[in-house]
Enzyme design. Structure first.
Site, PDB file in Angstrom:
ATOM      1  N   ASP A  28       0.831  -1.204   0.000  1.00 23.58           N
ATOM      2  CA  ASP A  28       0.000   0.000   0.000  1.00 23.58           C
ATOM      3  C   ASP A  28       0.867   1.256   0.000  1.00 23.58           C
ATOM      4  O   ASP A  28       1.942   1.271   0.597  1.00 23.58           O
ATOM      5  CB  ASP A  28      -0.902  -0.017   1.246  1.00 23.58           C
ATOM      6  CG  ASP A  28      -2.065   0.948   1.130  1.00 23.58           C
ATOM      7  OD1 ASP A  28      -2.333   1.433   0.013  1.00 23.58           O
ATOM      8  OD2 ASP A  28      -2.709   1.227   2.150  1.00 23.58           O
ATOM      9  N   GLY A  29       0.375   2.300  -0.661  1.00 25.00           N
ATOM     10  CA  GLY A  29       1.047   3.595  -0.598  1.00 25.00           C
ATOM     11  C   GLY A  29       1.623   4.097  -1.908  1.00 25.00           C
ATOM     12  O   GLY A  29       2.261   5.156  -1.936  1.00 25.00           O
ATOM     13  N   ARG A  32       0.072   7.600  -2.757  1.00 17.08           N
ATOM     14  CA  ARG A  32       0.553   8.661  -1.865  1.00 17.08           C
ATOM     15  C   ARG A  32       2.012   9.004  -2.145  1.00 17.08           C
ATOM     16  O   ARG A  32       2.412  10.165  -2.071  1.00 17.08           O
ATOM     17  CB  ARG A  32       0.378   8.229  -0.408  1.00 17.08           C
ATOM     18  CG  ARG A  32      -0.992   8.562   0.161  1.00 17.08           C
ATOM     19  CD  ARG A  32      -1.262   7.856   1.459  1.00 17.08           C
ATOM     20  NE  ARG A  32      -1.596   6.446   1.236  1.00 17.08           N
ATOM     21  CZ  ARG A  32      -1.806   5.580   2.206  1.00 17.08           C
ATOM     22  NH1 ARG A  32      -1.695   5.966   3.464  1.00 17.08           N
ATOM     23  NH2 ARG A  32      -2.130   4.333   1.926  1.00 17.08           N
ATOM     24  N   TRP A  33       2.791   7.982  -2.457  1.00 16.98           N
ATOM     25  CA  TRP A  33       4.200   8.205  -2.814  1.00 16.98           C
ATOM     26  C   TRP A  33       4.286   9.147  -4.011  1.00 16.98           C
ATOM     27  O   TRP A  33       5.090  10.087  -4.032  1.00 16.98           O
ATOM     28  CB  TRP A  33       4.860   6.874  -3.134  1.00 16.98           C
ATOM     29  CG  TRP A  33       6.313   6.943  -3.482  1.00 16.98           C
ATOM     30  CD1 TRP A  33       7.373   6.822  -2.629  1.00 16.98           C
ATOM     31  CD2 TRP A  33       6.878   7.140  -4.792  1.00 16.98           C
ATOM     32  NE1 TRP A  33       8.564   6.929  -3.315  1.00 16.98           N
ATOM     33  CE2 TRP A  33       8.280   7.129  -4.653  1.00 16.98           C
ATOM     34  CE3 TRP A  33       6.332   7.318  -6.060  1.00 16.98           C
ATOM     35  CZ2 TRP A  33       9.150   7.283  -5.736  1.00 16.98           C
ATOM     36  CZ3 TRP A  33       7.187   7.489  -7.143  1.00 16.98           C
ATOM     37  CH2 TRP A  33       8.577   7.470  -6.968  1.00 16.98           C
ATOM     38  N   ARG A  41      -0.394   9.040 -10.283  1.00 19.33           N
ATOM     39  CA  ARG A  41      -0.434   7.810  -9.495  1.00 19.33           C
ATOM     40  C   ARG A  41       0.274   6.651 -10.204  1.00 19.33           C
ATOM     41  O   ARG A  41       0.853   5.787  -9.562  1.00 19.33           O
ATOM     42  CB  ARG A  41      -1.887   7.432  -9.203  1.00 19.33           C
ATOM     43  CG  ARG A  41      -2.588   8.360  -8.221  1.00 19.33           C
ATOM     44  CD  ARG A  41      -4.055   7.986  -8.060  1.00 19.33           C
ATOM     45  NE  ARG A  41      -4.211   6.623  -7.576  1.00 19.33           N
ATOM     46  CZ  ARG A  41      -4.199   6.274  -6.283  1.00 19.33           C
ATOM     47  NH1 ARG A  41      -4.013   7.217  -5.351  1.00 19.33           N
ATOM     48  NH2 ARG A  41      -4.369   5.031  -5.924  1.00 19.33           N
ATOM     49  N   HIS A  45       2.971   3.347  -9.054  1.00 15.14           N
ATOM     50  CA  HIS A  45       2.898   1.909  -9.355  1.00 15.14           C
ATOM     51  C   HIS A  45       4.191   1.420 -10.002  1.00 15.14           C
ATOM     52  O   HIS A  45       4.665   0.324  -9.704  1.00 15.14           O
ATOM     53  CB  HIS A  45       1.696   1.629 -10.250  1.00 15.14           C
ATOM     54  CG  HIS A  45       0.380   1.957  -9.618  1.00 15.14           C
ATOM     55  ND1 HIS A  45      -0.004   1.443  -8.385  1.00 15.14           N
ATOM     56  CD2 HIS A  45      -0.643   2.760 -10.026  1.00 15.14           C
ATOM     57  CE1 HIS A  45      -1.202   1.916  -8.070  1.00 15.14           C
ATOM     58  NE2 HIS A  45      -1.606   2.711  -9.038  1.00 15.14           N
ATOM     59  N   LEU A 139      11.841 -20.080  -3.940  1.00 13.44           N
ATOM     60  CA  LEU A 139      10.726 -19.273  -3.450  1.00 13.44           C
ATOM     61  C   LEU A 139       9.493 -19.434  -4.335  1.00 13.44           C
ATOM     62  O   LEU A 139       9.591 -19.384  -5.561  1.00 13.44           O
ATOM     63  CB  LEU A 139      11.136 -17.798  -3.415  1.00 13.44           C
ATOM     64  CG  LEU A 139      10.039 -16.781  -3.091  1.00 13.44           C
ATOM     65  CD1 LEU A 139       9.641 -16.867  -1.624  1.00 13.44           C
ATOM     66  CD2 LEU A 139      10.490 -15.366  -3.448  1.00 13.44           C
ATOM     67  N   ARG A 196       1.817  -4.977   6.206  1.00 11.74           N
ATOM     68  CA  ARG A 196       1.086  -3.941   5.467  1.00 11.74           C
ATOM     69  C   ARG A 196       1.875  -2.644   5.526  1.00 11.74           C
ATOM     70  O   ARG A 196       2.251  -2.178   6.604  1.00 11.74           O
ATOM     71  CB  ARG A 196      -0.310  -3.719   6.032  1.00 11.74           C
ATOM     72  CG  ARG A 196      -1.015  -2.578   5.282  1.00 11.74           C
ATOM     73  CD  ARG A 196      -2.490  -2.596   5.361  1.00 11.74           C
ATOM     74  NE  ARG A 196      -3.024  -1.657   4.361  1.00 11.74           N
ATOM     75  CZ  ARG A 196      -4.249  -1.706   3.870  1.00 11.74           C
ATOM     76  NH1 ARG A 196      -5.068  -2.653   4.252  1.00 11.74           N
ATOM     77  NH2 ARG A 196      -4.656  -0.838   2.983  1.00 11.74           N
TER      78      ARG A 196
END
Length: 248
Positions: A28-29, A32-33, A41, A45, A139, A196
């Protein structure tokens, strides 16, 4: 922290032991970043992809078995069309670009969610990545795409109802273990640790069944800024907790 300091931190974690087997992250964020930098926006991403690469590498270096990333939720379709389109394009281009690197690093890519609702081209690149990496033994990178926790449970109930109707399942034999086999995450252990970013105090319809006893770690760091050090700090915090699972 310097590279030497991070390396020492990693060794400290490895020495401590008791590593989480499965880590899930709500990334999340990004918006805002970007906003704080006067950027669209979509720029957030794109920056978030770099954080994904950092965390996947850090998880692999520690020998974590499963890393689940909340990549795109069902609710995300409600965002502005241009943002959704940019996210889908970024997902496609990133997956296509990173297949070789994932395969080289022995990472097995899987997906969780209603992938069938994506466009054929995007399903195709995801399927290619899954096929290319399906025999890898390192992984497991699980991308939660078009995912919603409530929908997952409803889909499981529908499958169970169908099996009961067709006499493939006796409802009296239904248990938590059997129910789990009907979820999207069939075959994966429940998360030990849920991280989170951005400081939000909610689960946001993510892995509702699977996180019943998961340890939560909330950080104010925005996802594009999330570093290997931040990831290690979350794991170190987890290692120093006592998990009771309802016991004293």
């Amino acid at each position: 922290m310097s590279k030497d300091g991070i390396a020492e931190f990693k060794e400290k974690i490895l020495k401590k032991g008791n590593l989480p087997t499965h880590i899930a992250i709500i990334m999340d964020g990004n918006g805002r970043w970007a906003k704080r930098r006067g950027l669209p926006r979509t720029a957030g991403h794109k920056a978030g992809v770099k954080a994904v690469k950092r965390v996947v590498k850090a998880a692999g270096d520690l020998g974590i078995s499963v890393l689940t990333l909340f990549t795109f939720s069902q609710e995300n379709w409600r965002r502005p069309k241009n943002e959704v389109s940019a996210i889908m394009k970024l997902l496609y281009e990133t997956t296509k670009r990173e297949i070789n690197e994932l395969d080289k690093n022995n990472v097995k890519l899987i997906t969780t969610g209603r992938i069938e609702e994506f466009s054929p081209r995007r399903r195709e690149i995801l399927q290619e990545a899954r096929e290319r990496t399906k025999n890898n033994t390192g992984l497991i990178l699980n991308l939660a795409l078009n995912y919603g926790g409530r929908t997952e449970i409803l889909d499981a109930v529908k499958k169970i109802a169908g099996d009961v109707k067709n006499k493939r399942l006796d409802p009296e034999e239904l248990s938590e273990e059997i129910f789990s086999h009907y979820l999207y995450t069939k075959g994966l252990p429940d998360p030990d640790l849920l991280i989170r970013t951005s400081g939000e105090m909610r689960i946001s319809n993510f892995l509702l069944w699977q996180t019943s006893y998961t340890e939560l770690y909330i950080t104010d760091v925005l996802w594009p800024n999330f570093s290997a050090k931040d990831f290690y700090e979350a794991i170190w915090d987890y290692q120093n907790r006592e998990r009771r699972f309802g016991r004293v």
